[in-house]
Write a protein that holds these residues in place. Structure first.
Motif, mmCIF file in Angstrom:
data_model
loop_
_atom_site.group_PDB
_atom_site.id
_atom_site.type_symbol
_atom_site.label_atom_id
_atom_site.label_comp_id
_atom_site.label_asym_id
_atom_site.label_seq_id
_atom_site.Cartn_x
_atom_site.Cartn_y
_atom_site.Cartn_z
ATOM 1 N N SER A 1 56.950 44.708 -16.640
ATOM 2 C CA SER A 1 56.524 45.790 -17.522
ATOM 3 C C SER A 1 55.130 46.289 -17.198
ATOM 4 O O SER A 1 54.772 47.409 -17.520
ATOM 5 N N SER A 2 54.311 45.431 -16.597
ATOM 6 C CA SER A 2 52.955 45.807 -16.233
ATOM 7 C C SER A 2 52.491 44.941 -15.071
ATOM 8 O O SER A 2 53.093 43.915 -14.759
ATOM 9 N N LEU A 3 51.395 45.329 -14.447
ATOM 10 C CA LEU A 3 50.859 44.572 -13.323
ATOM 11 C C LEU A 3 50.393 43.183 -13.742
ATOM 12 O O LEU A 3 50.314 42.273 -12.924
ATOM 13 N N ASP A 4 50.083 43.032 -15.022
ATOM 14 C CA ASP A 4 49.653 41.723 -15.524
ATOM 15 C C ASP A 4 50.754 40.681 -15.385
ATOM 16 O O ASP A 4 50.476 39.472 -15.413
ATOM 17 N N GLN A 5 52.007 41.124 -15.250
ATOM 18 C CA GLN A 5 53.126 40.189 -15.141
ATOM 19 C C GLN A 5 53.432 39.785 -13.705
ATOM 20 O O GLN A 5 54.330 38.979 -13.482
#
Length: 211
Positions: free
Chosen positions: A159-163
């Motif tokens: 869902s986001s680059l943090d993942q």
């Protein structure tokens, strides 16, 4: 208007758009504040994804997109005669990983890391919609900056680059000597969902020469 009606409106907007729709645009259409819209959209996405139907609601950064469920990808492929794209080369995986973990970056930066010209590879990743221009650096010549796209998140199932998985480390917590593409390869095995008028993105690397 009731919550269910707002959720139905979000579903109609996202379906009609055929591409990721940011919360800000949904809030404007619904005449609600962004925080309220975000909460309604989260509940809507959860409802869609627990129905057991043929659609999946994807959250990509602060946007939402409706795609066909990967469980029915085979049927979609047969019905639309979708052919798999050429798999990404080892070189493309390396460039994609460098951009994903260091963005926004310039082409000279990527080439400095890899030690070879990457113009053709970067152009190919842009054509596949995995990377996009992110403005220009405030330096002589104003070099272009590149970063990953919403399509990158969709294809890698995050869902986001943090993942994205963290870079490997040694026991002494120093960076292990490894290429960044090894980390992205850990994301393999995910069957990307289809959006409207989209072909499946094949991300398994193969050994081939750079163009």
């Amino acid at each position: 208007m009731e919550i269910k009606q707002y959720q139905a409106a979000i579903e109609a907007i996202v379906f009609a758009s055929g591409e990721p729709v940011p919360i800000s645009r949904l809030a404007l259409a619904l005449e609600l504040d962004e925080e309220t819209t975000r909460k309604i959209a989260e509940d809507w996405a959860q409802d869609v994804n627990t129905r057991g139907g043929g659609m999946t609601a994807l959250k990509l950064d602060d946007s939402y997109q409706l795609c066909s469920s990967k469980a029915y990808a085979g049927y979609v492929r047969k019905a639309m005669d979708i052919r798999r794209n050429t798999p990404l080369s080892q070189a493309a995986m390396e460039v994609l990983a460098i951009i994903a973990y260091n963005q926004p970056v310039t082409r000279p930066f990527v080439e400095q890391v890899r030690g070879v010209d990457c113009s053709a590879v970067i152009q190919g990743l842009q054509q596949k919609g995995l990377i996009e221009e992110k403005g220009r650096m405030d330096l002589p010549g104003r070099p272009l900056l590149y970063g990953t796209s919403a399509n990158f998140l969709r294809c890698f199932g995050v869902s986001s680059l943090d993942q994205l998985p963290p870079l490997p480390q040694k026991e002494d917590h120093t960076m292990r000597e490894t290429t960044l593409d090894e980390v992205l390869m850990e994301q393999q095995g995910i069957e990307p969902e289809f959006g409207p008028d989209e072909t499946e993105m094949e991300l398994n690397p193969i050994n081939e020469q750079e163009e």
